[in-house]
Design an enzyme around this catalytic site. Structure first.
Site, PDB file in Angstrom:
ATOM      1  N   TRP A   1      32.047  43.101  30.159  1.00  0.00           N
ATOM      2  CA  TRP A   1      33.248  43.706  29.551  1.00  0.00           C
ATOM      3  C   TRP A   1      34.185  42.635  28.974  1.00  0.00           C
ATOM      4  CZ3 TRP A   1      31.635  44.348  34.572  1.00  0.00           C
ATOM      5  CH2 TRP A   1      32.310  43.611  35.547  1.00  0.00           C
ATOM      6  N   ARG A   2      33.777  41.346  29.059  1.00  0.00           N
ATOM      7  CA  ARG A   2      34.590  40.291  28.441  1.00  0.00           C
ATOM      8  C   ARG A   2      33.990  39.909  27.089  1.00  0.00           C
ATOM      9  NH1 ARG A   2      35.464  36.771  33.868  1.00  0.00           N
ATOM     10  NH2 ARG A   2      37.210  37.985  34.634  1.00  0.00           N
TER      11      ARG A   2
ATOM     12  N   GLU B   1      38.347  48.685  35.637  1.00  0.00           N
ATOM     13  CA  GLU B   1      39.371  48.428  36.658  1.00  0.00           C
ATOM     14  C   GLU B   1      39.187  49.336  37.861  1.00  0.00           C
ATOM     15  OE1 GLU B   1      41.609  46.175  37.261  1.00  0.00           O
ATOM     16  OE2 GLU B   1      41.017  45.061  35.486  1.00  0.00           O
TER      17      GLU B   1
ATOM     18  N   TYR C   1      34.138  55.112  48.299  1.00  0.00           N
ATOM     19  CA  TYR C   1      35.556  55.289  47.948  1.00  0.00           C
ATOM     20  C   TYR C   1      35.689  56.359  46.846  1.00  0.00           C
ATOM     21  CZ  TYR C   1      36.201  51.099  50.689  1.00  0.00           C
ATOM     22  OH  TYR C   1      36.193  50.186  51.716  1.00  0.00           O
TER      23      TYR C   1
ATOM     24  N   TYR D   1      49.146  47.288  40.485  1.00  0.00           N
ATOM     25  CA  TYR D   1      48.171  46.286  40.029  1.00  0.00           C
ATOM     26  C   TYR D   1      47.389  46.802  38.815  1.00  0.00           C
ATOM     27  CZ  TYR D   1      43.957  43.734  39.430  1.00  0.00           C
ATOM     28  OH  TYR D   1      42.937  43.041  38.837  1.00  0.00           O
TER      29      TYR D   1
ATOM     30  N   ASP E   1      46.711  41.345  42.913  1.00  0.00           N
ATOM     31  CA  ASP E   1      45.710  41.861  43.845  1.00  0.00           C
ATOM     32  C   ASP E   1      45.521  40.800  44.936  1.00  0.00           C
ATOM     33  OD1 ASP E   1      44.257  39.833  42.713  1.00  0.00           O
ATOM     34  OD2 ASP E   1      42.446  41.029  42.372  1.00  0.00           O
TER      35      ASP E   1
ATOM     36  N   CYS F   1      51.529  23.362  42.316  1.00  0.00           N
ATOM     37  CA  CYS F   1      51.105  23.995  43.564  1.00  0.00           C
ATOM     38  C   CYS F   1      51.604  23.239  44.785  1.00  0.00           C
ATOM     39  CB  CYS F   1      49.580  24.099  43.596  1.00  0.00           C
ATOM     40  SG  CYS F   1      48.994  24.953  45.071  1.00  0.00           S
TER      41      CYS F   1
HETATM   42  S1  SF4 Z   1      45.861  23.941  43.231  1.00  0.00           S
HETATM   43 FE1  SF4 Z   1      44.400  24.596  44.759  1.00  0.00          FE
HETATM   44  S2  SF4 Z   1      45.539  25.823  46.210  1.00  0.00           S
HETATM   45 FE2  SF4 Z   1      46.829  25.574  44.391  1.00  0.00          FE
HETATM   46  S3  SF4 Z   1      46.413  27.409  43.195  1.00  0.00           S
HETATM   47 FE3  SF4 Z   1      44.999  25.836  42.461  1.00  0.00          FE
HETATM   48  S4  SF4 Z   1      43.115  26.087  43.678  1.00  0.00           S
HETATM   49 FE4  SF4 Z   1      44.761  27.230  44.681  1.00  0.00          FE
END
Ligand code: SF4
Length: 330
Positions: A18-19, A32, A77, A115, A133, A203
């Site tokens: 589907w992409r 979905e 489901y 979602y 999600d 992150c």
């Molecule tokens: S840096 Fe690592 S922990 Fe952070 S979002 Fe990306 S994969 Fe996840």
């Protein structure tokens, strides 16, 4: 950061059927709904059959629910199939047969939560947004280094990282899908591949050194035990062919609208045991007993169907296992 996410998505996203660049709202909707609680390999295998029988929303809306449930058989489901059918009818009745574009309007349709509304609006209509999600929640928890962030916190953290303020049109409609893909393939539960991650510079979890601490594991409630007895009644029609007592379940509960042998909390009187097996649902573990019974329960409203016709019914896995024993009763 949004450009980095887009580069990564274009380079690394799995080539799912589907992409293919088509923005077909109905097909996106079906994907979905099928993808909820179903493995991608199963979605890939079953999508063509569903679309062949129900190629558009109008066809789905015009179909009987029994037929939809029959095509859905084996996917589990079943409330998803019932909701999808109700949604198709609501769109035909209230929206001129076209899915609405905005997430708020989508969310008012049967079976569509926040979602799915956001993901569908993004993928089908290019409306940018962050759909949360389980995969995206994990990504958000690690970005924030937060053990238990709310969906709202995840959404606003990702929005700030990717847009700076509110999601806006233009580049960005791919974001909902790209974040789910990132969670499924890079930011995995036990072994996130941080060096490959386009969000690595923002992150905090990765900067802390051990992002797998986020999110904290949720306490699961153990499935409750449930004992059920199938009354498998096989008779002969006027031509001597085998016919089976089939009950359509009431319109509530996990198997609403599906067909099976009558299942009751008590075994039939003076019955012959045929099989016993364990059937697992997400919240129940069923100790299933199948009995050869001489007559259906008194409260049952059964139809008698030829054994060969059972395969065309909408049935749950537990029913198919019971019906597979019809041959053993002859
Ligand atoms: S840096 Fe690592 S922990 Fe952070 S979002 Fe990306 S994969 Fe996840």
């Amino acid at each position: 950061m949004r450009d980095a996410l887009q580069d990564w998505f274009e380079r690394a996203a799995r080539p799912l059927p589907w992409r293919d660049g088509r923005r077909d709202a109905y097909r996106t909707l079906v994907v979905e709904v099928l993808s909820q609680q179903t493995r991608i390999a199963t979605v890939e295998a079953r999508l063509p059959g569903f679309l062949a029988r129900f190629p558009d929303l109008a066809t789905l809306a015009a179909a009987d629910l029994d037929e939809v449930l029959a095509v859905w058989s084996g996917l589990g489901y079943y409330r998803r199939a019932r909701a999808l059918h109700a949604l198709a009818r609501a769109v035909v009745a209230d929206h001129g047969g076209r899915l609405p574009r905005e997430p708020d309007a989508l969310q008012r349709l049967p079976g569509i939560g926040p979602y799915t509304a956001t993901a569908l609006a993004a993928q089908a209509f290019g409306v940018p947004g962050v759909a949360v999600d389980g995969n995206v929640r994990r990504v958000g928890a690690r970005l924030l280094a937060a053990p238990d962030p709310s969906d709202r916190e995840v959404r606003s953290a990702l929005t700030a990282l990717l847009w700076g303020d509110e999601p806006h049109d233009g580049q960005g409609a791919f974001v909902a899908e790209a974040l789910v893909e990132l969670g499924a393939t890079v930011c995995t539960p036990r072994a996130p591949a941080c060096p490959e991650c386009p969000l690595r510079p923002g992150c905090r979890g990765a900067a802390d050194g051990d992002p797998t601490r986020y999110p904290a594991p949720r306490r699961r409630t153990a499935p409750r035990p449930w004992t059920l007895h199938a009354w498998l009644v096989v008779d002969r029609d006027a031509d001597g062919g085998a016919v089976v007592a089939v009950e359509r379940r009431a319109d509530r509960g996990p198997w609403a609208g599906l067909h099976g042998p009558p299942w009751r909390d008590e075994p039939p009187p003076d019955a012959e045991p045929l099989a016993r097996f364990v059937h697992r649902l997400s919240h129940r573990t069923i100790d299933a007993h199948v009995w050869r019974a001489s007559a259906p329960p008194e409260d049952a409203d059964v139809r008698w169907l030829a054994a060969a016709d059972l395969a065309g019914l909408g049935t749950a896995e537990i029913d198919r296992r019971a019906f597979a024993l019809v041959a053993a009763t002859r």
